[in-house]
Design a protein around this motif. Structure first.
Motif, PDB file in Angstrom:
ATOM      1  N   ALA A  18       0.834  -1.200   0.000  1.00 58.31           N
ATOM      2  CA  ALA A  18       0.000   0.000   0.000  1.00 58.31           C
ATOM      3  C   ALA A  18       0.870   1.252   0.000  1.00 58.31           C
ATOM      4  N   ALA A  19       0.330   2.335  -0.573  1.00 57.32           N
ATOM      5  CA  ALA A  19       1.054   3.603  -0.593  1.00 57.32           C
ATOM      6  C   ALA A  19       1.290   4.101   0.835  1.00 57.32           C
ATOM      7  N   PRO A  20       2.380   4.841   1.071  1.00 62.41           N
ATOM      8  CA  PRO A  20       2.677   5.348   2.417  1.00 62.41           C
ATOM      9  C   PRO A  20       1.572   6.253   2.941  1.00 62.41           C
ATOM     10  N   GLU A  21       1.398   6.252   4.247  1.00 53.88           N
ATOM     11  CA  GLU A  21       0.431   7.140   4.881  1.00 53.88           C
ATOM     12  C   GLU A  21       0.896   8.585   4.759  1.00 53.88           C
ATOM     13  N   THR A  22      -0.065   9.505   4.713  1.00 54.93           N
ATOM     14  CA  THR A  22       0.272  10.928   4.733  1.00 54.93           C
ATOM     15  C   THR A  22      -0.274  11.543   6.019  1.00 54.93           C
ATOM     16  N   HIS A  23       0.409  12.579   6.503  1.00 57.79           N
ATOM     17  CA  HIS A  23       0.083  13.149   7.808  1.00 57.79           C
ATOM     18  C   HIS A  23      -0.449  14.573   7.747  1.00 57.79           C
ATOM     19  N   SER A  24      -0.358  15.216   6.586  1.00 56.70           N
ATOM     20  CA  SER A  24      -0.848  16.581   6.448  1.00 56.70           C
ATOM     21  C   SER A  24      -1.239  16.809   4.995  1.00 56.70           C
ATOM     22  N   VAL A  25      -1.955  17.910   4.740  1.00 50.29           N
ATOM     23  CA  VAL A  25      -2.431  18.190   3.383  1.00 50.29           C
ATOM     24  C   VAL A  25      -2.063  19.620   2.984  1.00 50.29           C
ATOM     25  N   VAL A  26      -1.704  19.773   1.720  1.00 46.78           N
ATOM     26  CA  VAL A  26      -1.385  21.093   1.172  1.00 46.78           C
ATOM     27  C   VAL A  26      -2.202  21.292  -0.095  1.00 46.78           C
ATOM     28  N   ARG A  27      -2.921  22.410  -0.150  1.00 47.92           N
ATOM     29  CA  ARG A  27      -3.627  22.810  -1.363  1.00 47.92           C
ATOM     30  C   ARG A  27      -2.981  24.090  -1.886  1.00 47.92           C
ATOM     31  N   THR A  28      -3.536  24.643  -2.946  1.00 42.26           N
ATOM     32  CA  THR A  28      -2.908  25.807  -3.578  1.00 42.26           C
ATOM     33  C   THR A  28      -2.721  26.953  -2.595  1.00 42.26           C
ATOM     34  N   GLU A  29      -3.694  27.168  -1.706  1.00 41.04           N
ATOM     35  CA  GLU A  29      -3.595  28.273  -0.748  1.00 41.04           C
ATOM     36  C   GLU A  29      -2.388  28.108   0.166  1.00 41.04           C
ATOM     37  N   GLU A  30      -2.233  26.910   0.735  1.00 44.75           N
ATOM     38  CA  GLU A  30      -1.089  26.670   1.628  1.00 44.75           C
ATOM     39  C   GLU A  30       0.234  26.742   0.864  1.00 44.75           C
ATOM     40  N   TRP A  31       0.199  26.254  -0.384  1.00 44.75           N
ATOM     41  CA  TRP A  31       1.420  26.298  -1.202  1.00 44.75           C
ATOM     42  C   TRP A  31       1.864  27.742  -1.426  1.00 44.75           C
ATOM     43  N   ASP A  32       0.926  28.591  -1.782  1.00 44.61           N
ATOM     44  CA  ASP A  32       1.247  29.995  -2.043  1.00 44.61           C
ATOM     45  C   ASP A  32       1.630  30.746  -0.777  1.00 44.61           C
TER      46      ASP A  32
END
Length: 215
Positions: A18-32
């Protein structure tokens, strides 16, 4: 970055794992707002991110997930995507130069006129990928999974495909000059009108079980 559940649903699997677990999320707003300036990201889910015409250099992504991300017309140099997962992402006219994508998996992505120069794409999962307009030059793709990949008219020049899974892949009219074809089985891989060198022709003939001897 905001917290997300440890498992993002609908993940593709890599060689039965299975793909590794992720612990946080980034969308365009957080990226910018600053995430895009960081040089290292680990186990982050990038969701619905717009990276069109973005220039990335010397950034490392470790076991990250990219879902519905647009990489169109992006220019990436010395970027590492190690054991990452790409789901429903677009790579229209994207350029990868000396990038490392070892162990990364692609699911329902598009690759129109994508260009890859040098770098290490070993163990990548590109099962069924439509790569007909893509160009790979001098890329290391050892043990890559190209099962069922649609590579009609694609360019794979000087690519290391040793140990790759090429069953049911279609390389009709593809330019394969200088590429390692030792893993190719002509009985299960389509190669009509593909462009190869005389030395490669000998490799293909031997794979067909022919006894090649000097004149």
């Amino acid at each position: 970055m905001s917290e997300v559940p440890s498992r993002v649903s609908g993940m593709v699997e890599r060689r039965g794992t299975a793909a590794p677990e992720t612990h946080s999320v980034v969308r365009t707003e957080e990226w910018d707002e600053g995430a895009g300036e960081e040089k290292r990201h680990e186990r982050v889910a990038f969701v619905d991110l717009d990276l069109c015409e973005t220039t990335l250099q010397a950034v490392e992504f470790q076991e990250c997930t990219f879902r519905d991300v647009r990489f169109n017309c992006s220019a990436q140099t010395d970027v590492a995507y190690v054991n990452c997962t790409f789901v429903n992402c677009s790579f229209f006219d994207a350029t990868f130069t000396r990038c490392k994508l070892v162990g990364s998996m692609f699911d329902r992505c598009t690759y129109d006129i994508m260009t890859v120069e040098d770098g290490d794409w070993s163990f990548v999962g590109l099962r069924g990928a439509a790569l007909g307009t893509a160009t790979f030059t001098g890329v290391r793709m050892r043990e890559a999974d190209l099962t069922g990949a649609r590579c009609q008219g694609a360019t794979f020049r000087g690519v290391d495909l040793s140990g790759a899974s090429l069953q049911r892949a279609d390389f009709t009219r593809a330019d394969l000059r200088g590429t390692d074809l030792s893993a190719l089985d002509p009985a299960t891989t389509e190669m009509r009108h593909a462009i190869i060198t005389a030395d490669q022709a000998v490799v293909v003939a031997m794979a067909l079980g022919l006894d090649v001897r000097p004149g």
